[in-house]
Design a protein around this motif. Sequence first.
Motif, PDB file in Angstrom:
ATOM      1  N   LEU A 351       0.833  -1.190   0.000  1.00 51.00           N
ATOM      2  CA  LEU A 351       0.000   0.000   0.000  1.00 51.00           C
ATOM      3  C   LEU A 351       0.869   1.241   0.000  1.00 51.00           C
ATOM      4  O   LEU A 351       2.038   1.200   0.390  1.00 51.00           O
ATOM      5  CB  LEU A 351      -0.896   0.019   1.245  1.00 51.00           C
ATOM      6  CG  LEU A 351      -1.846  -1.168   1.423  1.00 51.00           C
ATOM      7  CD1 LEU A 351      -2.437  -1.170   2.820  1.00 51.00           C
ATOM      8  CD2 LEU A 351      -2.961  -1.108   0.386  1.00 51.00           C
ATOM      9  N   GLY A 352       0.310   2.342  -0.437  1.00 48.09           N
ATOM     10  CA  GLY A 352       1.021   3.609  -0.370  1.00 48.09           C
ATOM     11  C   GLY A 352       1.092   4.112   1.053  1.00 48.09           C
ATOM     12  O   GLY A 352       0.324   3.681   1.927  1.00 48.09           O
ATOM     13  N   LYS A 353       1.997   5.027   1.304  1.00 46.42           N
ATOM     14  CA  LYS A 353       2.126   5.553   2.665  1.00 46.42           C
ATOM     15  C   LYS A 353       0.858   6.320   3.045  1.00 46.42           C
ATOM     16  O   LYS A 353       0.205   6.945   2.214  1.00 46.42           O
ATOM     17  CB  LYS A 353       3.361   6.445   2.776  1.00 46.42           C
ATOM     18  CG  LYS A 353       3.363   7.650   1.856  1.00 46.42           C
ATOM     19  CD  LYS A 353       4.668   8.418   1.963  1.00 46.42           C
ATOM     20  CE  LYS A 353       4.684   9.594   1.000  1.00 46.42           C
ATOM     21  NZ  LYS A 353       5.958  10.338   1.048  1.00 46.42           N
ATOM     22  N   GLY A 354       0.525   6.244   4.324  1.00 46.09           N
ATOM     23  CA  GLY A 354      -0.682   6.901   4.813  1.00 46.09           C
ATOM     24  C   GLY A 354      -1.356   6.033   5.849  1.00 46.09           C
ATOM     25  O   GLY A 354      -0.822   5.003   6.279  1.00 46.09           O
ATOM     26  N   HIS A 355      -2.561   6.437   6.276  1.00 51.53           N
ATOM     27  CA  HIS A 355      -3.276   5.622   7.247  1.00 51.53           C
ATOM     28  C   HIS A 355      -4.520   5.019   6.603  1.00 51.53           C
ATOM     29  O   HIS A 355      -5.142   5.609   5.717  1.00 51.53           O
ATOM     30  CB  HIS A 355      -3.624   6.413   8.520  1.00 51.53           C
ATOM     31  CG  HIS A 355      -4.457   7.635   8.283  1.00 51.53           C
ATOM     32  ND1 HIS A 355      -3.907   8.875   8.065  1.00 51.53           N
ATOM     33  CD2 HIS A 355      -5.806   7.810   8.243  1.00 51.53           C
ATOM     34  CE1 HIS A 355      -4.859   9.765   7.909  1.00 51.53           C
ATOM     35  NE2 HIS A 355      -6.028   9.155   8.008  1.00 51.53           N
ATOM     36  N   TYR A 356      -4.862   3.834   7.095  1.00 48.36           N
ATOM     37  CA  TYR A 356      -5.944   3.039   6.522  1.00 48.36           C
ATOM     38  C   TYR A 356      -6.836   2.512   7.649  1.00 48.36           C
ATOM     39  O   TYR A 356      -6.393   2.357   8.796  1.00 48.36           O
ATOM     40  CB  TYR A 356      -5.380   1.859   5.720  1.00 48.36           C
ATOM     41  CG  TYR A 356      -4.548   2.279   4.538  1.00 48.36           C
ATOM     42  CD1 TYR A 356      -5.093   2.361   3.268  1.00 48.36           C
ATOM     43  CD2 TYR A 356      -3.197   2.615   4.693  1.00 48.36           C
ATOM     44  CE1 TYR A 356      -4.330   2.762   2.175  1.00 48.36           C
ATOM     45  CE2 TYR A 356      -2.430   3.017   3.619  1.00 48.36           C
ATOM     46  CZ  TYR A 356      -3.004   3.086   2.358  1.00 48.36           C
ATOM     47  OH  TYR A 356      -2.241   3.495   1.288  1.00 48.36           O
ATOM     48  N   SER A 357      -8.077   2.251   7.295  1.00 49.43           N
ATOM     49  CA  SER A 357      -9.004   1.646   8.252  1.00 49.43           C
ATOM     50  C   SER A 357      -9.472   0.306   7.708  1.00 49.43           C
ATOM     51  O   SER A 357      -9.414   0.047   6.503  1.00 49.43           O
ATOM     52  CB  SER A 357     -10.207   2.565   8.500  1.00 49.43           C
ATOM     53  OG  SER A 357     -11.004   2.685   7.335  1.00 49.43           O
ATOM     54  N   VAL A 358      -9.940  -0.543   8.631  1.00 50.09           N
ATOM     55  CA  VAL A 358     -10.425  -1.870   8.256  1.00 50.09           C
ATOM     56  C   VAL A 358     -11.863  -2.025   8.756  1.00 50.09           C
ATOM     57  O   VAL A 358     -12.134  -1.816   9.949  1.00 50.09           O
ATOM     58  CB  VAL A 358      -9.547  -2.986   8.846  1.00 50.09           C
ATOM     59  CG1 VAL A 358     -10.083  -4.361   8.439  1.00 50.09           C
ATOM     60  CG2 VAL A 358      -8.094  -2.828   8.387  1.00 50.09           C
ATOM     61  N   ALA A 359     -12.765  -2.356   7.854  1.00 49.33           N
ATOM     62  CA  ALA A 359     -14.141  -2.689   8.225  1.00 49.33           C
ATOM     63  C   ALA A 359     -14.268  -4.212   8.257  1.00 49.33           C
ATOM     64  O   ALA A 359     -13.716  -4.903   7.397  1.00 49.33           O
ATOM     65  CB  ALA A 359     -15.134  -2.093   7.232  1.00 49.33           C
ATOM     66  N   ILE A 360     -14.996  -4.715   9.242  1.00 50.99           N
ATOM     67  CA  ILE A 360     -15.169  -6.159   9.419  1.00 50.99           C
ATOM     68  C   ILE A 360     -16.660  -6.487   9.347  1.00 50.99           C
ATOM     69  O   ILE A 360     -17.497  -5.763   9.887  1.00 50.99           O
ATOM     70  CB  ILE A 360     -14.619  -6.639  10.782  1.00 50.99           C
ATOM     71  CG1 ILE A 360     -13.131  -6.295  10.906  1.00 50.99           C
ATOM     72  CG2 ILE A 360     -14.843  -8.135  10.965  1.00 50.99           C
ATOM     73  CD1 ILE A 360     -12.233  -7.052   9.963  1.00 50.99           C
ATOM     74  N   SER A 395      -2.075   4.798  -3.861  1.00 46.72           N
ATOM     75  CA  SER A 395      -2.440   3.963  -2.721  1.00 46.72           C
ATOM     76  C   SER A 395      -1.958   2.523  -2.850  1.00 46.72           C
ATOM     77  O   SER A 395      -2.192   1.717  -1.954  1.00 46.72           O
ATOM     78  CB  SER A 395      -3.970   3.964  -2.542  1.00 46.72           C
ATOM     79  OG  SER A 395      -4.604   3.488  -3.714  1.00 46.72           O
ATOM     80  N   THR A 396      -1.305   2.178  -3.952  1.00 45.15           N
ATOM     81  CA  THR A 396      -0.825   0.807  -4.150  1.00 45.15           C
ATOM     82  C   THR A 396       0.601   0.815  -4.675  1.00 45.15           C
ATOM     83  O   THR A 396       0.914   1.547  -5.618  1.00 45.15           O
ATOM     84  CB  THR A 396      -1.728   0.051  -5.155  1.00 45.15           C
ATOM     85  OG1 THR A 396      -3.074   0.102  -4.712  1.00 45.15           O
ATOM     86  CG2 THR A 396      -1.287  -1.396  -5.281  1.00 45.15           C
ATOM     87  N   TRP A 397       1.447  -0.004  -4.065  1.00 45.68           N
ATOM     88  CA  TRP A 397       2.825  -0.148  -4.533  1.00 45.68           C
ATOM     89  C   TRP A 397       2.884  -1.332  -5.495  1.00 45.68           C
ATOM     90  O   TRP A 397       2.604  -2.469  -5.130  1.00 45.68           O
ATOM     91  CB  TRP A 397       3.758  -0.386  -3.348  1.00 45.68           C
ATOM     92  CG  TRP A 397       5.201  -0.589  -3.747  1.00 45.68           C
ATOM     93  CD1 TRP A 397       6.001   0.294  -4.404  1.00 45.68           C
ATOM     94  CD2 TRP A 397       5.994  -1.747  -3.507  1.00 45.68           C
ATOM     95  NE1 TRP A 397       7.257  -0.233  -4.581  1.00 45.68           N
ATOM     96  CE2 TRP A 397       7.276  -1.502  -4.041  1.00 45.68           C
ATOM     97  CE3 TRP A 397       5.750  -2.968  -2.889  1.00 45.68           C
ATOM     98  CZ2 TRP A 397       8.306  -2.432  -3.983  1.00 45.68           C
ATOM     99  CZ3 TRP A 397       6.782  -3.889  -2.820  1.00 45.68           C
ATOM    100  CH2 TRP A 397       8.040  -3.627  -3.366  1.00 45.68           C
ATOM    101  N   LEU A 398       3.239  -1.053  -6.743  1.00 44.21           N
ATOM    102  CA  LEU A 398       3.271  -2.098  -7.773  1.00 44.21           C
ATOM    103  C   LEU A 398       4.670  -2.620  -8.049  1.00 44.21           C
ATOM    104  O   LEU A 398       4.840  -3.554  -8.825  1.00 44.21           O
ATOM    105  CB  LEU A 398       2.658  -1.565  -9.076  1.00 44.21           C
ATOM    106  CG  LEU A 398       1.182  -1.144  -9.001  1.00 44.21           C
ATOM    107  CD1 LEU A 398       0.714  -0.638 -10.360  1.00 44.21           C
ATOM    108  CD2 LEU A 398       0.326  -2.316  -8.544  1.00 44.21           C
ATOM    109  N   ASP A 399       5.692  -2.013  -7.453  1.00 45.86           N
ATOM    110  CA  ASP A 399       7.084  -2.440  -7.653  1.00 45.86           C
ATOM    111  C   ASP A 399       7.405  -2.524  -9.136  1.00 45.86           C
ATOM    112  O   ASP A 399       7.891  -3.535  -9.645  1.00 45.86           O
ATOM    113  CB  ASP A 399       7.317  -3.801  -6.978  1.00 45.86           C
ATOM    114  CG  ASP A 399       8.800  -4.150  -6.916  1.00 45.86           C
ATOM    115  OD1 ASP A 399       9.625  -3.227  -7.005  1.00 45.86           O
ATOM    116  OD2 ASP A 399       9.109  -5.353  -6.790  1.00 45.86           O
ATOM    117  N   ALA A 400       7.108  -1.430  -9.858  1.00 44.39           N
ATOM    118  CA  ALA A 400       7.327  -1.410 -11.304  1.00 44.39           C
ATOM    119  C   ALA A 400       8.811  -1.432 -11.634  1.00 44.39           C
ATOM    120  O   ALA A 400       9.609  -0.718 -11.022  1.00 44.39           O
ATOM    121  CB  ALA A 400       6.679  -0.165 -11.905  1.00 44.39           C
ATOM    122  N   ASN A 401       9.195  -2.265 -12.591  1.00 47.29           N
ATOM    123  CA  ASN A 401      10.574  -2.326 -13.084  1.00 47.29           C
ATOM    124  C   ASN A 401      10.661  -1.559 -14.399  1.00 47.29           C
ATOM    125  O   ASN A 401       9.950  -1.875 -15.356  1.00 47.29           O
ATOM    126  CB  ASN A 401      11.010  -3.775 -13.303  1.00 47.29           C
ATOM    127  CG  ASN A 401      11.132  -4.530 -11.999  1.00 47.29           C
ATOM    128  OD1 ASN A 401      11.776  -4.067 -11.065  1.00 47.29           O
ATOM    129  ND2 ASN A 401      10.487  -5.686 -11.916  1.00 47.29           N
TER     130      ASN A 401
END
Length: 409
Positions: A351-360, A395-401
């Motif tokens: 994930l990108g840097k920042g804060h996230y919440s989780v719904a259950i 918001s997503t790290w794809l590790d692009a080469n």
Amino acid sequence: MSSIVVENLGKAYRQYPSKWARLAEWITPGGPVRHHLHWVLREISFQIQPGEAVGIIGINGAGKSTLLKMITGTTQPNEGSIRMQGHVAALLELGMGFHPDFTGRQNVYMAGQLLGMSIAEIDRHMAEIESFAEIGEAIEQPVRTYSSGMQMRLAFSVATARRPDILIVDEALSVGDAYFQHKSFERIRQFRKEGTTLLLVSHDRHAVQSICDRALLLENGRLAMQDRPEVVFDYYNAALAAREDSLIRQETLADGRVQTSSGTGEARILSVVLRNASGHSVESVSIGDAVTLEVEASVERAIPRLILGFMIKDHHGQPIYGINTHRLDMALEHLSAGERVRFRFAFAATLGKGHYSVAIALSAFDSHLDKNYEWRDHSLIFHVLNKGKEDFVGSTWLDANAEVERIGA
């Protein structure tokens, strides 16, 4: 200045027991009243400040479209008042004001004049209207030959040919292709930056949360709540999932967030923990770290089936990733009262840097809208830090080469 002030607004329609009762009342003025009033909206009050964007949500029949029609003046209220300042552009019904036998170009001139533009002004904007609508030579064809998507393209292009002080949009933008929806919302966002006040009716959570500062929820013709879009949508989704034995609860957490929960209570969430690769509970992780989301639940009454799902959302409340044990073919069957269950979901925090919440959500089927035992938003808050990855955006790290090659002039 471009503001909207609605005070104690109400709208009712006469209902008659039969067509003969309607006729009798009509031909005997001053005689007995043979109708009763059916109120579709009552006691609606709110203010929208200059430059503010407000979304209106609610189930079909809640009164959303009626409210917009009264604000724009196409329907008169039975009680209350509406005060507006500024030039208004409204897109309420698809192709509203279009004549099916006239060409698209002719309808542009008619609709433009209804919006208060002069012929000279429409002439100046015509090339931009054609370009934005992207319907090509169809502009010279009768509107009755248009698809619903083409009508929406042209109607939106006319309504937004000049930046209005107030823009009112109903569900019309839900029609058509994803490309034009994206293009339309980009124009709305640009108007917002320039100071346009926006009133938007939509079932699209992403659209409301990404554009609006505040949301209003209509229930049974009344204003049920108004708050930040995420809070209102959480309550709205909980209400949709509610059944006769369900409860909806909202409480403010220590960090100021509003947590919404609902359900029958037949199964309950006991704990939600995020663990690192060593098994320790953590509140912060680095991009790409291996983590495990661990949830413990208790069965309060015997239930035939149990599903657990989670949804990770960013700080705007937009969904990032969600999955449940139904979709993973791991549903539990025939649970008895008193049983406890531990669920673990292992994944890499790409994930990108920042804060996230989780719904259950604890439910019997794929969605918590079907037999909801307990649904709880903001069950967990965690932070993602960038420790050593490239300084990417999103918001997503794809590790692009990347590969770069000079191939000559």
